[in-house]
Scaffold this active site. Structure first.
Site, PDB file in Angstrom:
ATOM      1  N   HIS A 113       0.869  -1.175   0.000  1.00 51.32           N
ATOM      2  CA  HIS A 113       0.000   0.000   0.000  1.00 51.32           C
ATOM      3  C   HIS A 113       0.901   1.218   0.000  1.00 51.32           C
ATOM      4  O   HIS A 113       2.130   1.083   0.055  1.00 51.32           O
ATOM      5  CB  HIS A 113      -0.973  -0.019   1.188  1.00 51.32           C
ATOM      6  CG  HIS A 113      -0.314   0.065   2.534  1.00 51.32           C
ATOM      7  ND1 HIS A 113       0.606  -0.866   2.978  1.00 51.32           N
ATOM      8  CD2 HIS A 113      -0.444   0.977   3.545  1.00 51.32           C
ATOM      9  CE1 HIS A 113       0.999  -0.536   4.198  1.00 51.32           C
ATOM     10  NE2 HIS A 113       0.388   0.572   4.563  1.00 51.32           N
ATOM     11  N   HIS A 115       1.208   3.936   2.070  1.00 49.25           N
ATOM     12  CA  HIS A 115       1.523   4.746   3.250  1.00 49.25           C
ATOM     13  C   HIS A 115       2.999   5.120   3.236  1.00 49.25           C
ATOM     14  O   HIS A 115       3.848   4.342   2.771  1.00 49.25           O
ATOM     15  CB  HIS A 115       1.182   3.971   4.534  1.00 49.25           C
ATOM     16  CG  HIS A 115      -0.221   4.211   5.002  1.00 49.25           C
ATOM     17  ND1 HIS A 115      -0.906   3.312   5.791  1.00 49.25           N
ATOM     18  CD2 HIS A 115      -1.073   5.260   4.798  1.00 49.25           C
ATOM     19  CE1 HIS A 115      -2.116   3.796   6.053  1.00 49.25           C
ATOM     20  NE2 HIS A 115      -2.235   4.967   5.461  1.00 49.25           N
ATOM     21  N   ASP A 117       5.459   5.211   5.288  1.00 48.84           N
ATOM     22  CA  ASP A 117       6.541   4.377   5.837  1.00 48.84           C
ATOM     23  C   ASP A 117       6.925   3.242   4.889  1.00 48.84           C
ATOM     24  O   ASP A 117       8.006   2.672   5.006  1.00 48.84           O
ATOM     25  CB  ASP A 117       6.179   3.832   7.231  1.00 48.84           C
ATOM     26  CG  ASP A 117       4.825   3.165   7.313  1.00 48.84           C
ATOM     27  OD1 ASP A 117       3.871   3.668   6.674  1.00 48.84           O
ATOM     28  OD2 ASP A 117       4.699   2.145   8.021  1.00 48.84           O
ATOM     29  N   HIS A 118       6.051   2.942   3.912  1.00 46.27           N
ATOM     30  CA  HIS A 118       6.324   1.833   2.981  1.00 46.27           C
ATOM     31  C   HIS A 118       6.953   2.290   1.668  1.00 46.27           C
ATOM     32  O   HIS A 118       7.449   1.471   0.906  1.00 46.27           O
ATOM     33  CB  HIS A 118       5.029   1.057   2.704  1.00 46.27           C
ATOM     34  CG  HIS A 118       4.483   0.418   3.946  1.00 46.27           C
ATOM     35  ND1 HIS A 118       4.538  -0.938   4.174  1.00 46.27           N
ATOM     36  CD2 HIS A 118       3.927   0.975   5.054  1.00 46.27           C
ATOM     37  CE1 HIS A 118       4.020  -1.191   5.371  1.00 46.27           C
ATOM     38  NE2 HIS A 118       3.634  -0.050   5.917  1.00 46.27           N
ATOM     39  N   HIS A 211      -7.167  -2.349   5.669  1.00 44.73           N
ATOM     40  CA  HIS A 211      -6.329  -1.321   6.303  1.00 44.73           C
ATOM     41  C   HIS A 211      -6.995   0.036   6.083  1.00 44.73           C
ATOM     42  O   HIS A 211      -6.469   0.907   5.403  1.00 44.73           O
ATOM     43  CB  HIS A 211      -4.928  -1.387   5.667  1.00 44.73           C
ATOM     44  CG  HIS A 211      -3.877  -0.601   6.386  1.00 44.73           C
ATOM     45  ND1 HIS A 211      -3.676  -0.649   7.741  1.00 44.73           N
ATOM     46  CD2 HIS A 211      -2.906   0.240   5.905  1.00 44.73           C
ATOM     47  CE1 HIS A 211      -2.663   0.130   8.067  1.00 44.73           C
ATOM     48  NE2 HIS A 211      -2.179   0.683   6.971  1.00 44.73           N
ATOM     49  N   ASP A 234       0.061  -4.125   5.601  1.00 43.09           N
ATOM     50  CA  ASP A 234      -0.553  -3.595   6.829  1.00 43.09           C
ATOM     51  C   ASP A 234      -2.032  -3.971   6.818  1.00 43.09           C
ATOM     52  O   ASP A 234      -2.736  -3.732   5.836  1.00 43.09           O
ATOM     53  CB  ASP A 234      -0.448  -2.061   6.880  1.00 43.09           C
ATOM     54  CG  ASP A 234       0.940  -1.593   7.279  1.00 43.09           C
ATOM     55  OD1 ASP A 234       1.861  -2.423   7.305  1.00 43.09           O
ATOM     56  OD2 ASP A 234       1.089  -0.387   7.569  1.00 43.09           O
ATOM     57  N   HIS A 309       7.041  -5.305  10.575  1.00 41.70           N
ATOM     58  CA  HIS A 309       6.394  -4.007  10.792  1.00 41.70           C
ATOM     59  C   HIS A 309       6.140  -3.856  12.288  1.00 41.70           C
ATOM     60  O   HIS A 309       5.012  -3.641  12.735  1.00 41.70           O
ATOM     61  CB  HIS A 309       5.069  -3.970  10.008  1.00 41.70           C
ATOM     62  CG  HIS A 309       4.465  -2.601   9.867  1.00 41.70           C
ATOM     63  ND1 HIS A 309       3.682  -2.040  10.837  1.00 41.70           N
ATOM     64  CD2 HIS A 309       4.519  -1.693   8.871  1.00 41.70           C
ATOM     65  CE1 HIS A 309       3.270  -0.837  10.431  1.00 41.70           C
ATOM     66  NE2 HIS A 309       3.773  -0.613   9.242  1.00 41.70           N
TER      67      HIS A 309
HETATM   68 ZN   LIG Z   1       2.979   0.753   7.839  1.00 38.03          ZN
HETATM   69 ZN   LIG Z   2      -0.136   1.416   6.596  1.00 35.78          ZN
END
Ligand SMILES: [Zn+2]
Ligand SMILES: [Zn+2]
Length: 358
Positions: A113, A115, A117-118, A211, A234, A309
């Site tokens: 996905h 987001h 942080d990814h 998510h 996630d 994660h």
């Molecule tokens: Zn994440």
């Molecule tokens: Zn996420």
């Protein structure tokens, strides 16, 4: 006896003092530096070319929190010599370099996905793999939106890329390899899977996980010959991990240490930091607890469960005990807390799951 002991201690103190003094002498510093650098440079890089195994290298097992132990979400998958990343979290590319994992074979990133942080480490992944000898464009697979990630990153790093070519030459930085291609795909419903790659012995499929409020968050099932790894991305506890992760050799499941996060939320509230407390409370509602992930792995009949994660960070040893509370009651073996530098090797034609620190 006492005399001998005192003598021994004295000798050690003198030796330590001599080493300390020696390390301040420039000529000795130069020798130490030369030997140290040589040891690193001459050490073998990790071999990702094995035609007969599915290998994982965890280059980031953390989440969005700053964590000196864990880079952002990043897992390298080598399948018969083909190399992919699942997500490109913050610091993942640096972790791969630190682990001496070559990146020239990297062909694509599979995004669970979008987001931050990814995705935040993509610029470094693109540059480091290019500098490491990648000759072909990098492809981004993932939910709608990866086009923007590909084009935006390409544009944002345009001046940097041009300067690399100008500075080091086209033989080193081959111009066609700076291209970042996107291959967005939509999983139509929770009941569907989309085949992302199916070539030879390799099959990668994606499925939906939950998510919210994201509409499109994916898990991936990666099959190479007779070995299978499934990634949750996630998600909250989701039966799709059981359905599409069935009988995986390895299930890589995201987790949030709920007791740890609630302790942090409580402390934030107590200190008047209500906005951060709200953000963390919202976040805690869209992730999975370690016990729930263990139950999902059991239901899916996964042989090895790897927690990934890992949020929040666990700087205190006691936090890891709290994180693992209740897990052994539901799953007494076949559980590993993922860490940066964890390598898992699944040789084809066997049930072996070999894992350890690089
Ligand atoms: Zn994440
Ligand atoms: Zn996420």
């Amino acid at each position: 006896m006492k005399r001998v002991l005192l003598y021994g201690v004295g000798v050690i103190i003198v030796l330590v003092a001599l080493v300390a003094i020696g390390l301040r002498v420039p000529a000795i510093q130069d020798v130490v530096l030369e030997r140290g650098v040589n040891a690193v440079v001459s050490s073998d890089q990790i071999d990702l070319s094995d035609p007969d195994s599915l290998t994982l290298i965890f280059c980031g097992t953390g989440g969005p929190f700053p964590d000196p132990e864990r880079a952002g979400p990043c897992t390298l998958v080598a399948a018969g010599g083909r190399v992919f990343l699942v997500d490109s979290g913050t610091g993942g590319a640096q972790r791969l370099q630190q682990l001496r994992v070559p990146m020239e074979r990297l062909e694509a990133v599979l995004y669970t996905h979008l987001h931050s942080d990814h995705i935040a480490g993509l610029g470094d992944v693109a540059l480091n793999s290019w500098a490491g000898g990648r000759k072909e464009p990098l492809t981004l697979y993932g939910p709608p939106g990866v086009e923007g990630l590909a084009n935006g990153t390409f544009d944002a790093f345009g001046i940097d890329s041009k300067s690399r070519i100008d500075h080091h030459g086209e033989e080193v930085f081959e111009p066609q390899a700076q291209v970042i291609k996107s291959a967005a795909f939509l999983v139509p419903s929770r009941d569907d899977t989309v085949t992302v790659i199916e070539e030879g012995d390799l099959k990668i499929t994606a499925f939906k996980v939950d998510h919210v409020p994201l509409e499109n968050a994916y898990g991936y099932r990666i099959e190479f010959k007779d070995r299978t790894v499934v990634f949750s991305g996630d998600t909250v506890r989701d039966q799709n991990m059981v359905r599409f992760g069935a009988d995986a050799d390895v299930m890589v499941h995201e987790v949030m240490g709920m007791a740890n996060i609630h302790a942090i939320i409580g402390a934030l509230r107590g200190n008047g930091q209500s906005t951060t407390a709200k953000i963390l409370t919202d976040a805690s509602e869209v992730h999975t607890s370690p016990v729930d992930a263990a139950e999902i792995a059991n239901e899916a009949n996964a042989s090895l469960l790897i927690y990934n994660h890992i949020v929040p960070p666990m700087p205190l040893g006691v936090m890891e005990d709290i994180f693992m509370r209740g897990v052994s009651d539901v799953r007494s073996e076949g559980v590993v807390i993922g860490f940066d530098g964890l390598r898992v090797r699944l040789p084809a034609g066997s049930d072996e799951i070999a894992y350890g620190r690089l």
